[in-house]
Write an enzyme that holds these catalytic residues in place. Structure first.
Site, PDB file in Angstrom:
ATOM      1  CE  LYS A   1      38.492  43.788  34.421  1.00 40.33           C
ATOM      2  NZ  LYS A   1      39.657  44.658  34.304  1.00 40.33           N
TER       3      LYS A   1
ATOM      4  NE  ARG B   1      44.859  49.648  32.659  1.00 37.54           N
ATOM      5  CZ  ARG B   1      43.686  49.055  33.369  1.00 37.54           C
ATOM      6  NH1 ARG B   1      43.622  48.936  34.444  1.00 37.54           N
ATOM      7  NH2 ARG B   1      42.665  49.115  32.368  1.00 37.54           N
TER       8      ARG B   1
ATOM      9  CE1 TYR C   1      45.825  34.741  66.328  1.00 35.85           C
ATOM     10  CE2 TYR C   1      44.245  35.179  64.742  1.00 35.85           C
ATOM     11  CZ  TYR C   1      45.089  34.191  65.310  1.00 35.85           C
ATOM     12  OH  TYR C   1      45.067  32.933  65.027  1.00 35.85           O
TER      13      TYR C   1
ATOM     14  CG  MET D   1      42.877  32.280  57.249  1.00 38.28           C
ATOM     15  SD  MET D   1      43.994  30.881  57.144  1.00 38.28           S
ATOM     16  CE  MET D   1      45.796  31.904  57.253  1.00 38.28           C
TER      17      MET D   1
HETATM   18  C1  PLP Z   1      39.213  48.310  29.111  1.00 38.27           C
HETATM   19  C2  PLP Z   1      38.140  47.944  30.199  1.00 38.27           C
HETATM   20  N1  PLP Z   1      36.958  48.364  29.751  1.00 38.27           N
HETATM   21  C3  PLP Z   1      35.847  48.082  30.652  1.00 38.27           C
HETATM   22  C4  PLP Z   1      36.170  47.642  31.941  1.00 38.27           C
HETATM   23  C5  PLP Z   1      35.084  47.607  33.006  1.00 38.27           C
HETATM   24  O1  PLP Z   1      34.952  48.632  33.922  1.00 38.27           O
HETATM   25  P1  PLP Z   1      34.188  48.699  35.343  1.00 38.27           P
HETATM   26  O2  PLP Z   1      34.157  47.482  36.121  1.00 38.27           O
HETATM   27  O3  PLP Z   1      34.769  49.874  35.926  1.00 38.27           O
HETATM   28  O4  PLP Z   1      32.855  48.959  34.553  1.00 38.27           O
HETATM   29  C6  PLP Z   1      37.122  47.422  32.327  1.00 38.27           C
HETATM   30  C7  PLP Z   1      37.753  46.964  33.794  1.00 38.27           C
HETATM   31  O5  PLP Z   1      38.630  47.102  34.194  1.00 38.27           O
HETATM   32  C8  PLP Z   1      38.458  47.663  31.441  1.00 38.27           C
HETATM   33  O6  PLP Z   1      39.869  47.216  31.549  1.00 38.27           O
END
Ligand code: PLP
Length: 360
Positions: free
Chosen positions: A33, A129, A255, A303
């Site tokens: 992701k 969550r 800055y 920046m």
């Molecule tokens: C549901 C879930 N599984 C696995 C992961 C992977 O986590 P990590 O990057 O800590 O290995 C994430 C990442 O946030 C997640 O949301």
């Protein structure tokens, strides 16, 4: 050309994935992701395609990007679907979905897909969550199991504090998970571990593990674990010195003038700034490497530029290579000095062109 670039070693990603899979002892979902935590989701998934048991993404847009790039392996939507209308796309593109709320169970009951969808049913064991409450979980599982439109099912949970090795919370979450699993048919596949869970909590290694951060060669464990030693950093963030100036003691830099030289100081200006994703308020002393040798930031990050101390590096002039993090300087160390996390530093990169090696 601006010298800032992120060099991505796809062989390291593959190596880290293999390490995760071996350690988990079952199947491993490669979490790609957020553009593979800044490493490029398509490139990483292609490097792992044919090898990874599946990929984890945050949302359908990320999944479709992988499918459009020809990735055929299973793809799990880690946050499930955000509206029932996504189910048609999930079905068409053969995606797997997390189910974490009662309304999603109802949506699946109404949807009646032509070919069965795989569902990972998520239990909230204390992260608070996403996830079904323990009181909702068994009923949701049975309702989904009864649907013709549901194929494979995995019971999953997610840890809040697995990187804290002395913390009781992860064990408590696992107890709650096991209690819920006991009500499901024997042999139900389960998944609990993210990277930290996988590296540090053997009890968390179930049929599936879900490594993310460790695929990119780093971790946030608060104590050493031999399991993490084999990881290879997958990114080198580098740039170069674009200007040098000699300052007397007592001169402010950058800055705000908050940093004042305490001695005659040779300052290198580096093409890297917060618009690239570098931490804007990284304090003086945040480490960087110049020509492979350690130095630190001086003055506030701007920046597009930041400034480093070259006083003890007289050989380093305009054009000298600067590594902001990478194999020579752990991103987790830079993050900790800068008051951030490796998740944020890696996934927060912007504008910096990526160059790839390996992965053939
Ligand atoms: C549901 C879930 N599984 C696995 C992961 C992977 O986590 P990590 O990057 O800590 O290995 C994430 C990442 O946030 C997640 O949301």
């Amino acid at each position: 050309m601006r010298p800032a670039r992120a060099l991505i070693d796809l062989d390291a990603v593959v190596h880290n994935y293999r390490h995760a899979r071996r350690l988990g002892g079952g199947r491993a979902l490669a979490v790609v992701k957020a553009d593979a935590y800044g490493h490029g989701a398509v490139a990483c998934a292609r490097a792992l395609d044919g090898e990874a048991d599946g990929f984890g993404v945050a949302c359908i847009e990320e999944a479709l990007e992988l499918r459009e790039a020809g990735v055929c392996a299973p793809i799990l939507l880690l946050e499930g679907f955000f509206e029932a209308a996504e189910l048609a796309l999930i079905e068409r593109h053969d995606l797997w979905t997390v189910v974490a709320s009662p309304w999603q169970v109802e949506a699946l009951e109404r949807h009646r897909p032509a070919k069965p969808l795989d569902a990972w049913v998520k239990l909230d064991t204390g992260m608070h969550r996403l996830g079904l409450a323990p009181a909702e979980f068994e009923d949701a599982w049975r309702r989904l199991r009864a649907l013709d439109g549901i194929g494979g099912m995995v019971a999953m949970t997610h840890f809040a504090r697995a990187d804290e090795l002395g913390q009781a919370r992860t064990g408590e979450q696992l107890d709650a998970f096991d209690q819920a699993l006991a009500a499901l048919p024997a042999g139900t596949p389960a998944s609990a571990a993210n990277s930290a869970g996988l590296l540090a909590w053997p009890r968390a290694r179930r049929e599936w593990v879900r490594p993310g951060l460790m695929l990119y060669g780093t971790h946030m464990l608060d104590a050493p674990r031999a399991e993490a030693d084999a990881l290879r950093p997958a990114m080198r963030l580098e740039s170069a010195v674009i200007a040098v100036r000699e300052l007397a003691a007592g001169e402010p830099i950058g800055y705000g003038g908050g940093f004042v030289t305490g001695r005659p100081t040779r300052v290198g200006v580096v093409a890297m700034g917060y618009a690239d994703g570098y931490v804007q308020y990284a304090p003086a002393g945040t480490p960087a490497l110049v020509d492979g040798r350690r130095t630190g930031l001086v003055g506030r990050v701007s920046m597009d530029m930041l400034t480093i101390d070259l006083t003890d590096h007289p050989q380093a002039g305009v054009g000298a290579k600067v590594e902001l993090w990478g194999p020579g300087l752990p991103v987790a160390e830079v993050a900790s000095s800068a008051g951030s996390s490796p998740y944020r530093l890696l996934s927060g990169l912007k504008r910096v062109p990526r160059e790839y090696s390996g992965g053939a």
